[in-house]
Scaffold this motif. Structure first.
Motif, PDB file in Angstrom:
ATOM      1  N   CYS A  79      -2.811  10.616  -1.899  1.00 15.94           N
ATOM      2  CA  CYS A  79      -2.997  10.411  -3.329  1.00 15.94           C
ATOM      3  C   CYS A  79      -1.740   9.814  -3.953  1.00 15.94           C
ATOM      4  O   CYS A  79      -0.627  10.251  -3.676  1.00 15.94           O
ATOM      5  CB  CYS A  79      -3.348  11.725  -4.017  1.00 15.94           C
ATOM      6  N   HIS A  80      -1.960   8.841  -4.825  1.00 15.76           N
ATOM      7  CA  HIS A  80      -0.876   8.163  -5.532  1.00 15.76           C
ATOM      8  C   HIS A  80      -0.911   8.460  -7.028  1.00 15.76           C
ATOM      9  O   HIS A  80      -0.192   7.827  -7.790  1.00 15.76           O
ATOM     10  CB  HIS A  80      -0.984   6.641  -5.311  1.00 15.76           C
ATOM     11  N   CYS A  81      -1.728   9.423  -7.474  1.00 16.87           N
ATOM     12  CA  CYS A  81      -1.893   9.638  -8.916  1.00 16.87           C
ATOM     13  C   CYS A  81      -0.660  10.307  -9.533  1.00 16.87           C
ATOM     14  O   CYS A  81       0.100  11.008  -8.864  1.00 16.87           O
ATOM     15  CB  CYS A  81      -3.153  10.444  -9.222  1.00 16.87           C
ATOM     16  N   SER A  82      -0.497  10.086 -10.825  1.00 17.69           N
ATOM     17  CA  SER A  82       0.667  10.625 -11.537  1.00 17.69           C
ATOM     18  C   SER A  82       0.638  12.148 -11.608  1.00 17.69           C
ATOM     19  O   SER A  82       1.696  12.783 -11.622  1.00 17.69           O
ATOM     20  CB  SER A  82       0.743  10.034 -12.945  1.00 17.69           C
ATOM     21  N   GLY A 141       6.083  16.815  -6.874  1.00 12.66           N
ATOM     22  CA  GLY A 141       7.399  16.203  -6.769  1.00 12.66           C
ATOM     23  C   GLY A 141       7.501  15.206  -5.622  1.00 12.66           C
ATOM     24  O   GLY A 141       8.579  14.725  -5.302  1.00 12.66           O
ATOM     25  N   GLN A 142       6.381  14.893  -5.006  1.00 12.55           N
ATOM     26  CA  GLN A 142       6.347  13.960  -3.879  1.00 12.55           C
ATOM     27  C   GLN A 142       5.914  12.574  -4.364  1.00 12.55           C
ATOM     28  O   GLN A 142       5.108  12.475  -5.293  1.00 12.55           O
ATOM     29  CB  GLN A 142       5.346  14.446  -2.814  1.00 12.55           C
ATOM     30  N   PRO A 143       6.387  11.500  -3.748  1.00  6.60           N
ATOM     31  CA  PRO A 143       5.955  10.163  -4.167  1.00  6.60           C
ATOM     32  C   PRO A 143       4.468   9.907  -3.885  1.00  6.60           C
ATOM     33  O   PRO A 143       3.813   9.161  -4.605  1.00  6.60           O
ATOM     34  CB  PRO A 143       6.847   9.209  -3.378  1.00  6.60           C
ATOM     35  N   THR A 144       3.945  10.511  -2.828  1.00  6.52           N
ATOM     36  CA  THR A 144       2.511  10.516  -2.522  1.00  6.52           C
ATOM     37  C   THR A 144       2.174  11.902  -1.997  1.00  6.52           C
ATOM     38  O   THR A 144       3.058  12.618  -1.508  1.00  6.52           O
ATOM     39  CB  THR A 144       2.116   9.452  -1.470  1.00  6.52           C
ATOM     40  N   THR A 145       0.907  12.262  -2.094  1.00  5.76           N
ATOM     41  CA  THR A 145       0.497  13.603  -1.697  1.00  5.76           C
ATOM     42  C   THR A 145      -0.721  13.533  -0.792  1.00  5.76           C
ATOM     43  O   THR A 145      -1.732  12.926  -1.157  1.00  5.76           O
ATOM     44  CB  THR A 145       0.160  14.451  -2.943  1.00  5.76           C
ATOM     45  N   HIS A 146      -0.639  14.149   0.367  1.00  2.00           N
ATOM     46  CA  HIS A 146      -1.771  14.241   1.280  1.00  2.00           C
ATOM     47  C   HIS A 146      -2.690  15.343   0.749  1.00  2.00           C
ATOM     48  O   HIS A 146      -2.296  16.509   0.674  1.00  2.00           O
ATOM     49  CB  HIS A 146      -1.271  14.571   2.682  1.00  2.00           C
ATOM     50  N   VAL A 147      -3.922  14.974   0.368  1.00  3.42           N
ATOM     51  CA  VAL A 147      -4.878  15.904  -0.228  1.00  3.42           C
ATOM     52  C   VAL A 147      -6.134  15.960   0.637  1.00  3.42           C
ATOM     53  O   VAL A 147      -6.659  14.927   1.053  1.00  3.42           O
ATOM     54  CB  VAL A 147      -5.263  15.465  -1.663  1.00  3.42           C
TER      55      VAL A 147
END
Length: 142
Positions: free
Chosen positions: A25-28, A35-41
């Motif tokens: 995920c790249h959402c704000s 706090g991560q630049p991208t998040t594995h969801v």
């Protein structure tokens, strides 16, 4: 079908069914929360991911939309984030690297990428979408 386990020393989460969605995920909101630049969801059907053990505190996932459908469940004893729970009963989600999951659940695509952020478009060979993958269908509430 596989078995997935996570949580902390006080709350155990588990699923005996495969996830229904697995993305980077790249959402704000994810950036702000983790706090991560991208998040594995990873999404599971709501009834497929269970939590057992100590009490959990629930807080809005999106502090800028506190009445939104997702809540973060946090262990009251140690403060570990356990899962995201959908108040509408459609999904439960985990962020494997923050919620104690060690099973291999590689992301299959990039979601919520916005070129206006100035971040380069991912080029790792996985599809990149402005939202969830086009064929994703929200499950019926459980």
């Amino acid at each position: 079908m596989s078995s997935y386990d996570g949580g902390c020393a006080h709350v155990h989460t588990h699923a005996d069914h495969d996830p229904i969605d697995n993305h980077t995920c790249h959402c704000s909101v994810c950036k702000r929360v983790t706090g991560q630049p991208t998040t594995h969801v990873v999404f599971f059907k709501h009834g497929d991911l269970a939590a057992e053990g100590g009490p959990m505190k629930r807080v809005p996932f999106n502090d800028q939309n506190p009445d939104g459908p997702l809540e973060i469940c946090i262990c009251e004893e140690c403060g570990t984030p356990i899962m995201l729970d959908d108040k509408q009963g459609r999904i439960r989600a985990v962020v494997p690297n923050l919620m104690g999951f060690s099973a291999e659940m590689p992301a299959t695509y990039h979601a919520f990428y916005d070129p206006a952020t100035g971040v380069p478009k991912p080029d790792d060979g996985r599809p990149v979408y402005e939202g969830l993958r086009p064929d994703f269908v929200w499950p019926q509430p459980s």
